[in-house]
Design an enzyme around this catalytic site. Sequence first.
Site, PDB file in Angstrom:
ATOM      1  N   LYS A 270       0.859  -1.189   0.000  1.00 30.16           N
ATOM      2  CA  LYS A 270       0.000   0.000   0.000  1.00 30.16           C
ATOM      3  C   LYS A 270       0.892   1.235   0.000  1.00 30.16           C
ATOM      4  CE  LYS A 270      -3.172   2.648   2.992  1.00 30.16           C
ATOM      5  NZ  LYS A 270      -4.026   2.669   4.195  1.00 30.16           N
ATOM      6  N   ASP A 275      -2.570  10.219   3.470  1.00 27.96           N
ATOM      7  CA  ASP A 275      -3.970   9.818   3.618  1.00 27.96           C
ATOM      8  C   ASP A 275      -4.718  10.856   4.455  1.00 27.96           C
ATOM      9  OD1 ASP A 275      -6.391   8.561   3.883  1.00 27.96           O
ATOM     10  OD2 ASP A 275      -5.662   6.960   5.226  1.00 27.96           O
ATOM     11  N   LYS A 282     -10.189  12.946   7.792  1.00 25.75           N
ATOM     12  CA  LYS A 282      -9.767  12.525   9.133  1.00 25.75           C
ATOM     13  C   LYS A 282      -9.775  13.712  10.086  1.00 25.75           C
ATOM     14  CE  LYS A 282      -6.590   8.795   7.886  1.00 25.75           C
ATOM     15  NZ  LYS A 282      -7.275   7.720   8.617  1.00 25.75           N
ATOM     16  N   ASP A 293       1.644   6.373   5.503  1.00 29.12           N
ATOM     17  CA  ASP A 293       0.690   5.421   4.946  1.00 29.12           C
ATOM     18  C   ASP A 293       1.230   4.707   3.698  1.00 29.12           C
ATOM     19  OD1 ASP A 293      -1.702   4.238   5.564  1.00 29.12           O
ATOM     20  OD2 ASP A 293      -2.938   5.643   4.420  1.00 29.12           O
ATOM     21  N   GLU A 354      -9.331   3.616   2.095  1.00 30.87           N
ATOM     22  CA  GLU A 354      -8.797   3.702   0.737  1.00 30.87           C
ATOM     23  C   GLU A 354      -7.722   2.656   0.455  1.00 30.87           C
ATOM     24  OE1 GLU A 354      -7.579   5.330   3.191  1.00 30.87           O
ATOM     25  OE2 GLU A 354      -5.429   5.044   2.859  1.00 30.87           O
ATOM     26  N   ARG A 356      -7.542  -0.503   1.043  1.00 36.99           N
ATOM     27  CA  ARG A 356      -8.058  -1.754   0.453  1.00 36.99           C
ATOM     28  C   ARG A 356      -8.427  -1.552  -1.012  1.00 36.99           C
ATOM     29  NH1 ARG A 356     -12.630  -1.945   5.003  1.00 36.99           N
ATOM     30  NH2 ARG A 356     -10.928  -0.886   6.079  1.00 36.99           N
TER      31      ARG A 356
END
Length: 501
Positions: A270, A275, A282, A293, A354, A356
């Site tokens: 990933k 993010d 967030k 991330d 996001e 996944r």
Amino acid sequence: MQFETSNLSLAAVRADCIAIGLHDDGKFAPLAQQVDEASGGRLKQLQARGDLPSRLGETLLLLDLPGLKAERVVVVGLGAPADFDRRAWRKALSAALKAVLRTRTLRLALALERPAADQKPGGDYYFGRAVAELTHAALYRTNDLKSARKPKPAALTRVLTAAIANEAAANVKRGFVHGSAVAGGMKLLRDLGNLPGNICTPRYLAEQAKGLASAHRSLTVKVLDEAGIRRQKMGCLLAVAAGSAEPPRFISLEYRGGKAGAAPIVLVGKGVTFDTGGISLKDPGAMDEMKYDMCGAASVLAALQVVAELRLPLNVVGLVGAVENMPGSRATKPGDIVTSAAGLTVEILNTDAEGRLVLCDALDYARRYKPAAVIDIATLTGACVIALGHHTTGILGNDDALAQELVAAGQRADDRGWQLPLTEEYAEQLKSNFADLANIGGRDGGVITAAAFLGRFTKGMSWAHMDIAGTAWLSGSQKGGTGRPLPLLADFLIERAGRGG
Ligand code: BES
Ligand code: MN
Ligand code: ZN
């Protein structure tokens, strides 16, 4: 950094610093005894005065002891003999190294007692590995962007481990070589994680992969730009990238070290370079940490660097989906439905789930390699941090043997992971009224439902998922990347290549 083994007496050893350990029972282990005798009982005198440390990790620097070639001795406390396990040994060794690095030592002789775990099969190899890994970890300096002049780098160039029997030396030395490679990979992983999102972008990650491929002829790299990604029909990955002005990249980095036709191990990372959560924004609290991330992606790049450096007889493919997750006028909205590369439609109920979405398209891409195993690595869920804290990587998948192989690798490498159950009922939480599946499954069992989402895209492949949200970095005053889970991953690959301990 040079690592060597030595069998010389400590009085004569060519080093300018010797590190010895001392338990809290007042007894000197053979190596400390040697130093004491060579110095005419100086250590015993200091001990009688109560000046020597014995609590685990406490250190004292002694200068110019008589009778020794070395002008420095670092004494580190080992704590109670009964509690002296591998973890205590690592802690003591790290503390000793820290004390040594405060001096201008060039050649260090390590003469700490080894823990009982070392007597097990493979112990000598893992001893060598840990010495190399911990030395490099002690030398690691955060790649900060402070404008003040950098402190002088440490002088240390050689580490020799004392009292290694001849029959153990070959394994210890192989451990040194492997540990040094793992440490190099950990540095890459930590550095990439620590870089801010405005520097470490998807394009930056792609450049890093290209750099690895030009450094190692055994690596070939391919980078897809946005148009290329679109041609691969990676609708889920593109949905994450949609809100950002930073264009996405899809990276494949292939290592051919095994037999020509042998099925490769595919590592999938990933690579969300920042993010924000997207439209499902967030909280601002620790949002800066979402620059980490992309640590799954960096783990994959680092693992390929290790494999190439060690020329492991394996075929390994690294795949990275690199995107930035931002809100914006073109950003994906909650409720949007997109089509994944595998053809399944996904209702994106939360744009903060996001990772996944990036992984599902990358995992589908892995199929073309007919892999022996696919392992994805991702800072996937806050729920994993709740479940396992910062000490243990979450491991899930559709192949218990593979998951347990990873757990065992983490155990050996002192980089632990634990398997969580991924049974069929979790996938039911991902039902959508409007698409084949939703990208979230509610709060309950969040680590597992995230994996269950990925499980829909890995059918028929031997697959494991590693959630490193808790282990890849530290917060607070120690904020920074940890280099995990590279020791685990490297161990898994080394073991698969038949080169382990
Ligand atoms: N990158 C985060 C996971 C994360 C959170 C890692 C905190 C480390 C610390 C991921 O993209 C995310 O936001 N996950 C959500 C999923 C949820 C919306 C289902 C989470 O964990 O809150
Ligand atoms: Mn998120
Ligand atoms: Zn994320």
